[in-house]
Design an enzyme around this catalytic site. Structure first.
Site, PDB file in Angstrom:
ATOM      1  N   HIS A  44      -5.225  -0.866  -7.820  1.00  0.00           N
ATOM      2  CA  HIS A  44      -4.463  -2.030  -7.207  1.00  0.00           C
ATOM      3  C   HIS A  44      -3.080  -2.048  -7.596  1.00  0.00           C
ATOM      4  O   HIS A  44      -2.313  -2.574  -6.728  1.00  0.00           O
ATOM      5  CB  HIS A  44      -5.113  -3.351  -7.368  1.00  0.00           C
ATOM      6  CG  HIS A  44      -6.567  -3.273  -6.891  1.00  0.00           C
ATOM      7  ND1 HIS A  44      -7.620  -2.549  -7.245  1.00  0.00           N
ATOM      8  CD2 HIS A  44      -7.105  -3.768  -5.612  1.00  0.00           C
ATOM      9  CE1 HIS A  44      -8.751  -2.688  -6.186  1.00  0.00           C
ATOM     10  NE2 HIS A  44      -8.383  -3.603  -5.319  1.00  0.00           N
ATOM     11  N   CYS A  92     -17.295 -61.560  34.514  1.00  0.00           N
ATOM     12  CA  CYS A  92     -15.757 -61.335  34.752  1.00  0.00           C
ATOM     13  C   CYS A  92     -15.212 -59.806  34.344  1.00  0.00           C
ATOM     14  O   CYS A  92     -15.260 -59.674  33.081  1.00  0.00           O
ATOM     15  CB  CYS A  92     -15.200 -62.430  34.142  1.00  0.00           C
ATOM     16  SG  CYS A  92     -13.511 -62.720  34.573  1.00  0.00           S
ATOM     17  N   CYS A  95      -2.955 -27.379  14.089  1.00  0.00           N
ATOM     18  CA  CYS A  95      -2.815 -26.841  15.406  1.00  0.00           C
ATOM     19  C   CYS A  95      -2.894 -27.716  16.503  1.00  0.00           C
ATOM     20  O   CYS A  95      -3.744 -28.631  16.617  1.00  0.00           O
ATOM     21  CB  CYS A  95      -3.957 -25.658  15.583  1.00  0.00           C
ATOM     22  SG  CYS A  95      -3.652 -24.982  17.091  1.00  0.00           S
ATOM     23  N   CYS A 104      -6.440 -19.847  19.057  1.00  0.00           N
ATOM     24  CA  CYS A 104      -7.414 -20.823  18.956  1.00  0.00           C
ATOM     25  C   CYS A 104      -8.897 -20.301  19.394  1.00  0.00           C
ATOM     26  O   CYS A 104      -9.794 -20.674  18.491  1.00  0.00           O
ATOM     27  CB  CYS A 104      -7.082 -22.190  19.837  1.00  0.00           C
ATOM     28  SG  CYS A 104      -5.481 -22.733  19.393  1.00  0.00           S
ATOM     29  N   CYS A 131      -6.307 -15.795  -8.857  1.00  0.00           N
ATOM     30  CA  CYS A 131      -5.777 -14.367  -8.935  1.00  0.00           C
ATOM     31  C   CYS A 131      -7.082 -13.825  -8.785  1.00  0.00           C
ATOM     32  O   CYS A 131      -8.396 -13.785  -9.343  1.00  0.00           O
ATOM     33  CB  CYS A 131      -5.323 -14.129 -10.059  1.00  0.00           C
ATOM     34  SG  CYS A 131      -5.056 -12.466 -10.520  1.00  0.00           S
ATOM     35  N   CYS A 134       3.356 -32.995  10.965  1.00  0.00           N
ATOM     36  CA  CYS A 134       3.815 -34.567  11.633  1.00  0.00           C
ATOM     37  C   CYS A 134       4.943 -35.191  11.018  1.00  0.00           C
ATOM     38  O   CYS A 134       5.725 -36.039  11.528  1.00  0.00           O
ATOM     39  CB  CYS A 134       2.593 -35.333  11.190  1.00  0.00           C
ATOM     40  SG  CYS A 134       2.207 -35.546   9.412  1.00  0.00           S
ATOM     41  N   CYS A 185     -17.199  -6.754 -21.628  1.00  0.00           N
ATOM     42  CA  CYS A 185     -16.839  -5.381 -21.777  1.00  0.00           C
ATOM     43  C   CYS A 185     -15.478  -5.030 -21.541  1.00  0.00           C
ATOM     44  O   CYS A 185     -15.044  -3.874 -21.656  1.00  0.00           O
ATOM     45  CB  CYS A 185     -17.436  -4.325 -20.850  1.00  0.00           C
ATOM     46  SG  CYS A 185     -17.329  -4.694 -19.410  1.00  0.00           S
ATOM     47  N   CYS A 233     -20.788  -3.386 -16.685  1.00  0.00           N
ATOM     48  CA  CYS A 233     -21.949  -3.932 -17.638  1.00  0.00           C
ATOM     49  C   CYS A 233     -23.049  -4.807 -17.074  1.00  0.00           C
ATOM     50  O   CYS A 233     -23.951  -5.251 -17.724  1.00  0.00           O
ATOM     51  CB  CYS A 233     -21.354  -4.677 -18.985  1.00  0.00           C
ATOM     52  SG  CYS A 233     -20.504  -6.196 -18.437  1.00  0.00           S
ATOM     53  N   CYS A 284     -13.753  -8.700 -17.409  1.00  0.00           N
ATOM     54  CA  CYS A 284     -15.023  -9.125 -17.912  1.00  0.00           C
ATOM     55  C   CYS A 284     -14.787  -9.324 -19.358  1.00  0.00           C
ATOM     56  O   CYS A 284     -14.210  -8.749 -20.169  1.00  0.00           O
ATOM     57  CB  CYS A 284     -16.061  -7.800 -17.798  1.00  0.00           C
ATOM     58  SG  CYS A 284     -17.664  -8.078 -18.595  1.00  0.00           S
TER      59      CYS A 284
END
Length: 538
Positions: free
Chosen positions: A357, A202, A280, A294, A334, A271, A342, A324, A339
């Site tokens: 930098h 059915c 996306c 995409c 960051c 949303c 050293c 070193c 080090c």
């Protein structure tokens, strides 16, 4: 329409107007952009959509149900059928009203049978009725005595004591207990919203009111059934999409989903349930992948999967100190590393001295093509290709890792915010500038991550040079802000730190907008040229 937060165009006309972390110049942020009492960043609504934004509407599940109900009522009025039948007809045609109307007008009986509204036998047109012969017996008519009614025996459980039965339009009757168990299993175990009759062969489907009646007050299963109906409705519409974040039931309505539009637009939406629920609309890639298209993002992720062994090596969390050779592990977002052995300060990305930098010179984002025309044979060409890929992948993965470490950064920031309250007269609201800065860093690292995927496929040109200039400016600004956030808290420097972080947050957001706006304008103008074929892009 929802859109990202924005600031006025006159925030900063030049980078020199911003407060730099080292020079300590006074801030130029106007009262219109900053809260006088708390220095919290204010949202300024321009009312004009940016090039990198798309029109969309966030929808709750109740609002999606209203859309469904509107379609059902519309079809019910047009066809003159009840709402339950209209709902079954719409689901049969994947909620395409125009197609349903065309098909139903051609052959309503056939469509109703195919949709499970009525049995197939009843849907076919009946043949001519044979005339009955009327005969009268000469003998005395004897009244036929009907035998005693037989007890109902359920064809499923064979229980002859059942007195409550239910049946669909096909007439196949079953006891309510079997119906309840059958419907509950279909919904909860199979996740099925198309529940057919239990009769063998059915094709009649149970309408919504029948399902809810059979569930007999089981609100949990009824809620699950309604959720399945909503998901079917959303999945059938090209203009609707559910939020992919776990446990979120909100959806988004957006009309930018065609292949032609996806060649020039990155349809990032939210949303509305949570500011971080950005994704996306045009592809299944997790999160916000602006500014890269995409199709390009898909190519990049596929390449990363194909080069899995190399990617696994790159993803390692440890590197050797360039001075070193001690093993160093990155434990924060960051890129300014020191080090412990050293005390050498260097950049985690390029392993170069950090002192460079902090100056105007900054080219950590740019790939230095040392090989050029010297790749004379296949081996050197392959090595050059690998080195180029590793350059972009290393920076892409680094920003992804830094974004993941933002969870730890949030914890550290909350502790610093509490420390600020204890050591100064600032309220909890007044120290929110720290959390807003972390939010901006996290958002910008996502942008930076995908700029490296885009840069990998961009053809070498002046336009790519300008793209990498914007990329460099954003990256340096993010690193400066990230370093400020991880600096130690001292009571006497908190007012200065507060001003620096607030100003830098506004500047970082502005650089991010410039990056996204320029890239979107490049798509619109057809300015970007690729070094490999890109789907849908001329």
């Amino acid at each position: 329409m929802s859109s990202d937060y924005d600031y006025s165009d006159e925030e900063y006309d030049d980078d020199e107007e911003m407060l730099d972390a080292e020079d300590g110049e006074p801030s130029t942020a106007s009262d219109e952009e900053m809260d006088i009492e708390t220095d919290d960043i204010k949202v300024i609504s321009k009312g004009k959509k940016k090039l990198y934004e798309v029109e969309y509407d966030p929808l709750t599940q109740a609002e999606v149900e209203d859309l469904m109900r509107g379609d059902v009522e519309n079809i019910s009025a047009i066809f003159g059928v009840d709402a339950t039948a209209a709902a079954l007809l719409l689901r049969h045609m994947d909620w395409n009203k125009d197609r349903l109307i065309d098909k139903y007008m051609d052959n309503s009986a056939a469509v109703a049978a195919a949709a499970g509204v009525s049995p197939a036998s009843k849907a076919s047109s009946p043949g001519p009725e044979r005339p009955r012969r009327s005969t009268r017996s000469a003998s005395k008519t004897h009244r036929k005595v009907d035998p005693a009614p037989q007890p109902f025996v359920c064809p499923i459980c064979f229980d002859d004591t059942q007195v409550e039965t239910s049946e669909l339009s096909c007439g196949h009757a079953f006891c309510t207990g079997c119906w309840n168990a059958y419907v509950t299993g279909k919904i909860r175990e199979e996740g099925e919203h198309r529940i057919s009759c239990m009769g063998e062969g059915c094709g009649v489907l149970a309408p919504d009111n029948f399902v809810l009646k059979v569930l007999d007050g089981d609100t949990e299963t009824a809620g699950r059934y309604q959720e399945l109906l909503v998901r079917n409705f959303v999945a059938s519409s090209r203009n609707l999409k559910f939020c992919p974040y776990p446990s979120c039931t909100h959806a988004v309505s957006c009309h930018v989903a065609s292949r032609s539009s996806l060649a020039t637009v990155v349809p990032t939406v939210s949303c509305g349930a949570d500011p971080k629920h950005k994704f996306c609309f045009g592809c299944p890639i997790e999160g916000d992948h602006r500014p890269v298209l995409c199709s390009v993002a898909k190519m990049w992720l596929q390449k990363c999967r194909d080069d899995s062994e190399t990617a696994n090596w790159i993803k390692t969390n440890t590197k050797e100190c360039s001075k070193c050779q001690s093993t160093i592990e990155k434990n924060g977002g960051c890129n300014h590393m020191t080090c412990k052995k050293c005390k050498w300060e260097f950049c985690w990305v390029c392993m170069g001295p950090w002192q460079e930098h902090g100056t105007a010179w900054y080219s950590c984002n740019r790939y230095d093509d040392k090989t050029g025309v010297s790749a004379r044979d296949a081996q050197s060409a392959s090595r050059a290709s690998l080195e180029r890929y590793l350059h972009y992948y290393n920076r892409w993965a680094n920003h992804e890792q830094s974004a993941k470490l933002s969870v730890e950064l949030y914890v550290k920031t909350e502790k610093k915010m509490e420390e600020m309250q204890l050591s100064t007269a600032l309220t909890w609201i007044e120290v929110q500038f720290m959390k807003k800065a972390v939010d901006e860093v996290e958002k910008c690292r996502t942008t930076l991550k995908w700029t490296y995927a885009m840069a990998y496929y961009l053809e070498k040109s002046n336009q790519k040079e300008l793209f990498e200039d914007n990329q460099r400016d954003l990256e340096k600004a993010v690193e400066d802000l990230s370093e400020l956030l991880e600096s130690p808290i001292e009571a006497e420097t908190i007012p200065t730190l507060r001003q620096k972080v607030t100003d830098k947050t506004v500047y970082v957001q502005k650089r991010n907008e410039i990056m996204l706006e320029d890239t979107a304008q490049g798509y619109e103008e057809g300015r970007w040229k690729w070094n490999t074929p890109v789907e849908g892009y001329d």
